[in-house]
Design a protein around this motif. Structure first.
Motif, PDB file in Angstrom:
ATOM      1  N   LEU A  94       9.590 -40.922 -19.588  1.00 40.31           N
ATOM      2  CA  LEU A  94      10.718 -41.320 -20.428  1.00 40.31           C
ATOM      3  C   LEU A  94      11.976 -41.519 -19.589  1.00 40.31           C
ATOM      4  O   LEU A  94      12.723 -42.488 -19.781  1.00 40.31           O
ATOM      5  N   LYS A  95      12.218 -40.634 -18.629  1.00 36.94           N
ATOM      6  CA  LYS A  95      13.382 -40.786 -17.751  1.00 36.94           C
ATOM      7  C   LYS A  95      13.277 -42.075 -16.941  1.00 36.94           C
ATOM      8  O   LYS A  95      14.265 -42.802 -16.774  1.00 36.94           O
ATOM      9  N   ARG A  96      12.090 -42.380 -16.439  1.00 38.22           N
ATOM     10  CA  ARG A  96      11.893 -43.612 -15.666  1.00 38.22           C
ATOM     11  C   ARG A  96      12.185 -44.843 -16.530  1.00 38.22           C
ATOM     12  O   ARG A  96      12.882 -45.784 -16.094  1.00 38.22           O
ATOM     13  N   ILE A  97      11.669 -44.837 -17.740  1.00 31.53           N
ATOM     14  CA  ILE A  97      11.838 -45.986 -18.635  1.00 31.53           C
ATOM     15  C   ILE A  97      13.307 -46.162 -19.009  1.00 31.53           C
ATOM     16  O   ILE A  97      13.830 -47.280 -19.032  1.00 31.53           O
ATOM     17  N   LEU A  98      13.994 -45.053 -19.286  1.00 31.84           N
ATOM     18  CA  LEU A  98      15.408 -45.139 -19.647  1.00 31.84           C
ATOM     19  C   LEU A  98      16.246 -45.644 -18.470  1.00 31.84           C
ATOM     20  O   LEU A  98      17.172 -46.448 -18.653  1.00 31.84           O
ATOM     21  N   TRP A 112      19.255 -37.966 -17.431  1.00 34.07           N
ATOM     22  CA  TRP A 112      18.694 -37.896 -18.775  1.00 34.07           C
ATOM     23  C   TRP A 112      18.157 -36.496 -19.022  1.00 34.07           C
ATOM     24  O   TRP A 112      17.289 -36.025 -18.295  1.00 34.07           O
ATOM     25  N   GLN A 113      18.646 -35.834 -20.047  1.00 32.71           N
ATOM     26  CA  GLN A 113      18.178 -34.492 -20.386  1.00 32.71           C
ATOM     27  C   GLN A 113      17.270 -34.581 -21.605  1.00 32.71           C
ATOM     28  O   GLN A 113      17.728 -34.758 -22.729  1.00 32.71           O
ATOM     29  N   VAL A 114      15.962 -34.482 -21.364  1.00 34.36           N
ATOM     30  CA  VAL A 114      14.988 -34.542 -22.451  1.00 34.36           C
ATOM     31  C   VAL A 114      14.983 -33.185 -23.150  1.00 34.36           C
ATOM     32  O   VAL A 114      14.623 -32.174 -22.561  1.00 34.36           O
ATOM     33  N   ARG A 146       5.081 -40.273 -28.485  1.00 32.78           N
ATOM     34  CA  ARG A 146       5.919 -39.096 -28.673  1.00 32.78           C
ATOM     35  C   ARG A 146       7.385 -39.488 -28.653  1.00 32.78           C
ATOM     36  O   ARG A 146       7.802 -40.286 -27.821  1.00 32.78           O
ATOM     37  N   LEU A 147       8.140 -38.896 -29.563  1.00 33.98           N
ATOM     38  CA  LEU A 147       9.573 -39.141 -29.659  1.00 33.98           C
ATOM     39  C   LEU A 147      10.323 -37.884 -29.236  1.00 33.98           C
ATOM     40  O   LEU A 147      10.022 -36.784 -29.716  1.00 33.98           O
ATOM     41  N   TYR A 148      11.284 -38.054 -28.328  1.00 32.08           N
ATOM     42  CA  TYR A 148      12.078 -36.930 -27.824  1.00 32.08           C
ATOM     43  C   TYR A 148      13.562 -37.200 -28.039  1.00 32.08           C
ATOM     44  O   TYR A 148      14.041 -38.329 -27.851  1.00 32.08           O
TER      45      TYR A 148
END
Length: 202
Positions: A94-98, A112-114, A146-148
Motif C-alpha cells: 500500500l505504501k508503494r502504491i501510494l 504513509w502511516q498505515v 483489504r482496506l486500511y
C-alpha cells in the motif's frame, strides 16, 4: 473493563491543511472490464488469488468527516490502491502504491502511516461482484481486497495523475449510495462508525 472496549481513535486534520498538484497521467493496465477479468483469470491460473489493497484517507471539513477519492471522468470514483506484487506484504504494498500514485515526482516517498484495517472484500468469480464475506459455495476466492485507514500527517502535498481528480466526499453522501460510488465505498460509513473521529484544529 469498558475502557478496554473503547473504539480506536483516528485523528483527522482539516482539508485546508493539504495541497494538491498534478503529474503525468497514469492509466489502467486494462482498457476494458472484459480484458481486466481475462488478465485476472490468466494470473489466477499461474499464481492463484489476486491480492489488492486500498487506502482510506480521511480529513474533516465543516465538522464532517470526508473521504478522499479519486475521480476518473464524471461518474467513476475509487479509493487509491492497486494490486500487490507476489509475496509483498499488504502494508508495504500500500505504501508503494501510494508513493507511486500520489507522491511528488521529485520526492515520491511520503511517510504513509498505515493505521487500521477497515474491511476485507472478496471476489468469488471473474466478474464485478464483491462481498464482505466468502460465499459458502466458493472454494477458491479469485481476489481478496483489504482496506486500511492511513493516518495522514498534519500537513502534506499530494501530486495526482492529471487524468484523475482528487475529491473530498462527505461521509453522509457515501452512505447507502452504491449507485453513485459502488458497494465498497458506500459501505465505508458503517465500517468507520466504530472509530472515534478526532477533528484536530491547527
Amino acid at each position: 473493563m469498558d475502557a478496554d472496549l473503547e473504539d480506536s481513535t483516528v485523528h483527522l486534520y482539516s482539508l485546508a491543511n493539504y495541497t494538491f498538484g498534478t503529474k503525468e497521467a497514469q492509466y489502467e493496465k486494462d482498457t476494458s472490464v472484459q480484458l481486466r477479468f481475462q488478465r485476472m483469470k490468466e494470473e489466477f491460473q499461474r499464481s492463484g488469488m489476486r491480492r489488492s489493497v486500498e487506502a482510506v484517507l480521511l480529513v474533516h471539513e465543516h465538522n464532517i468527516t470526508h473521504v478522499l477519492l479519486l475521480q476518473l471522468g464524471t461518474t467513476f470514483f475509487k479509493l487509491p490502491g492497486g494490486e500487490l506484487k507476489p509475496d509483498e506484504q499488504y502494508t508495504d504494498g500500500l505504501k508503494r502504491i501510494l508513493d507511486n500514485f500520489m507522491g511528488e515526482e521529485e520526492d515520491a516517498t511520503l511517510d504513509w502511516q498505515v493505521d487500521h484495517l477497515v474491511a476485507k472484500w472478496f471476489r468469488p468469480n471473474f466478474e464485478a461482484a464483491q462481498y464482505p464475506y466468502v460465499p459458502a459455495h466458493v472454494t477458491k476466492v479469485k481476489e481478496e481486497k483489504r482496506l486500511y485507514i492511513i493516518q495522514l500527517p498534519e500537513k502534506a502535498r499530494f501530486a495526482v495523475p492529471k487524468n484523475y481528480k482528487l475529491v473530498a466526499a462527505p461521509i453522509f453522501e457515501l452512505y447507502d449510495n452504491s449507485s453513485g460510488y459502488g458497494p465498497v465505498i458506500a459501505a465505508l460509513p458503517q465500517q468507520l462508525s466504530r472509530f472515534n473521529m478526532s477533528y484536530v484544529v491547527t
